[in-house]
Design a protein around this motif. Structure first.
Motif, short mmCIF file in Angstrom:
data_model
loop_
_atom_site.label_atom_id
_atom_site.label_comp_id
_atom_site.label_asym_id
_atom_site.label_seq_id
_atom_site.Cartn_x
_atom_site.Cartn_y
_atom_site.Cartn_z
N PHE A 192 4.43 5.57 3.20
CA PHE A 192 3.73 6.85 3.21
C PHE A 192 4.72 7.97 2.93
N ALA A 193 4.38 8.85 2.00
CA ALA A 193 5.16 10.05 1.71
C ALA A 193 4.23 11.24 1.89
N GLY A 194 4.51 12.07 2.87
CA GLY A 194 3.67 13.22 3.16
C GLY A 194 4.00 13.78 4.52
N HIS A 195 3.10 14.56 5.07
CA HIS A 195 3.32 15.19 6.37
C HIS A 195 2.85 14.29 7.50
N ALA A 196 3.52 14.41 8.64
CA ALA A 196 3.12 13.72 9.86
C ALA A 196 3.24 14.69 11.02
N PRO A 243 7.71 17.89 -1.88
CA PRO A 243 8.03 17.68 -3.30
C PRO A 243 8.07 16.20 -3.67
N ASN A 244 7.44 15.86 -4.74
CA ASN A 244 7.49 14.51 -5.33
C ASN A 244 6.90 13.39 -4.48
N LEU A 266 0.87 -1.17 0.00
CA LEU A 266 0.00 0.00 0.00
C LEU A 266 0.91 1.22 0.00
N PHE A 267 0.78 2.06 -1.02
CA PHE A 267 1.65 3.22 -1.21
C PHE A 267 0.79 4.48 -1.25
N VAL A 268 1.09 5.40 -0.36
CA VAL A 268 0.30 6.63 -0.23
C VAL A 268 1.23 7.82 -0.38
N GLY A 269 0.83 8.79 -1.20
CA GLY A 269 1.63 9.99 -1.38
C GLY A 269 0.75 11.22 -1.43
N LEU A 270 1.08 12.21 -0.61
CA LEU A 270 0.37 13.49 -0.60
C LEU A 270 1.38 14.62 -0.63
N SER A 271 1.48 15.29 -1.75
CA SER A 271 2.40 16.42 -1.86
C SER A 271 1.90 17.62 -1.08
N ALA A 272 0.61 17.87 -1.14
CA ALA A 272 0.02 19.02 -0.44
C ALA A 272 -0.91 18.49 0.64
N SER A 273 -0.78 19.08 1.83
CA SER A 273 -1.66 18.70 2.93
C SER A 273 -2.52 19.90 3.30
N PRO A 274 -3.77 19.65 3.67
CA PRO A 274 -4.61 20.74 4.15
C PRO A 274 -4.01 21.34 5.42
N ARG A 326 3.87 6.48 -6.58
CA ARG A 326 3.61 5.80 -7.86
C ARG A 326 4.82 4.98 -8.32
N ILE A 327 6.02 5.54 -8.20
CA ILE A 327 7.23 4.84 -8.64
C ILE A 327 7.45 3.58 -7.82
#
Length: 173
Positions: A146-150, A105-106, A86-94, A112-113
Motif C-alpha cells: 500500500f502506498a498512500g496515507h494512513a 508523490p508517485n 495486491l498493489f494499491v496506490g493513492l496519491s491524493a486522499s479525501p 503500478r511499477i
C-alpha cells in the motif's frame, strides 16, 4: 501541523533513538524495532537524520509488537514473480477528520511499477482503490503493498482508501 516543527522534532527523536546505534547499521539493511509504551506512537520511518534523510528511505524498517508475537506470524516463504500480489496506490486522499491531506508523490506510479514485476498482480489506484474492492482482493493475495496515507489511533492503523462516495475517505482497518 507546522512542517518545520515536525522536521525538528523528527530530527531530535532520531538523535535520541537511532543515532546511538547508527554505526551498527548498513544502508538498505532491515531494522526491526520493538517499541514499548509511548514509543509505539513514534513514526520511526519518518525520523530524519543529519543528512535530512528519512529513516525509512535509508533502511527497511519493521515495527514489531513483540518477540512473542513472531511465533504467531505465518512464514511468508519466498516472494517470486508468481506470488499473487495486491498493489494499491493513492496519491491524493479525501479529507480525513476535516483535514485536507497533502498528496503522496508517485504513490500510484509506485503501485503500478511494483505490480508490473508480478505475473498475478492486481493493481488498484485512485478512485478504483475502494474499500470493498481491496477487502475482496485481499482474500486471494499473498502479498499486499500500500502506498498512500494512513492514520494511527492508539494501537490501530487505518489505511485511507477510496470510499466510492465522492469526496469521502474510505477506511481499511
Amino acid at each position: 501541523s507546522d512542517l518545520e516543527e515536525l522536521r525538528k522534532n523528527s530530527r531530535q527523536l532520531y538523535d535520541w533513538l537511532i543515532a546511538p546505534i547508527e554505526s551498527y547499521l548498513a544502508d538498505g539493511q532491515s531494522v526491526m524495532i520493538e517499541p514499548e509504551g509511548i514509543l509505539k506512537q513514534v513514526p520511526f520511518p519518518a525520523l530524519v537524520n543529519s543528512k535530512q534523510q528519512y529513516l525509512g528511505d535509508t533502511y527497511l524498517v519493521h515495527l514489531i509488537p513483540g518477540m512473542a508475537y513472531l511465533s504467531h506470524v505465518r512464514d511468508p516463504g519466498v516472494i517470486t514473480p508468481r506470488t499473487k500480489g495486491l498493489f494499491v496506490g493513492l496519491s491524493a486522499s479525501p479529507s480525513a477528520g476535516g483535514r485536507r491531506l497533502p498528496a503522496v508523490p508517485n504513490a500510484e506510479k509506485e503501485a503500478r511499477i511494483l505490480g508490473a514485476k508480478f505475473l498475478h498482480a492486481r493493481v488498484f489506484t485512485g478512485t478504483d482503490a475502494e474499500t470493498s474492492v481491496i477487502e475482496r482482493e485481499l482474500a486471494e493475495a499473498e502479498l499486499f503493498h500500500f502506498a498512500g496515507h494512513a492514520l494511527t489511533t492508539g494501537d490501530n492503523l487505518t489505511l485511507l482508501v477510496a470510499s466510492g462516495m465522492e469526496g469521502a475517505p474510505g477506511y481499511l482497518d
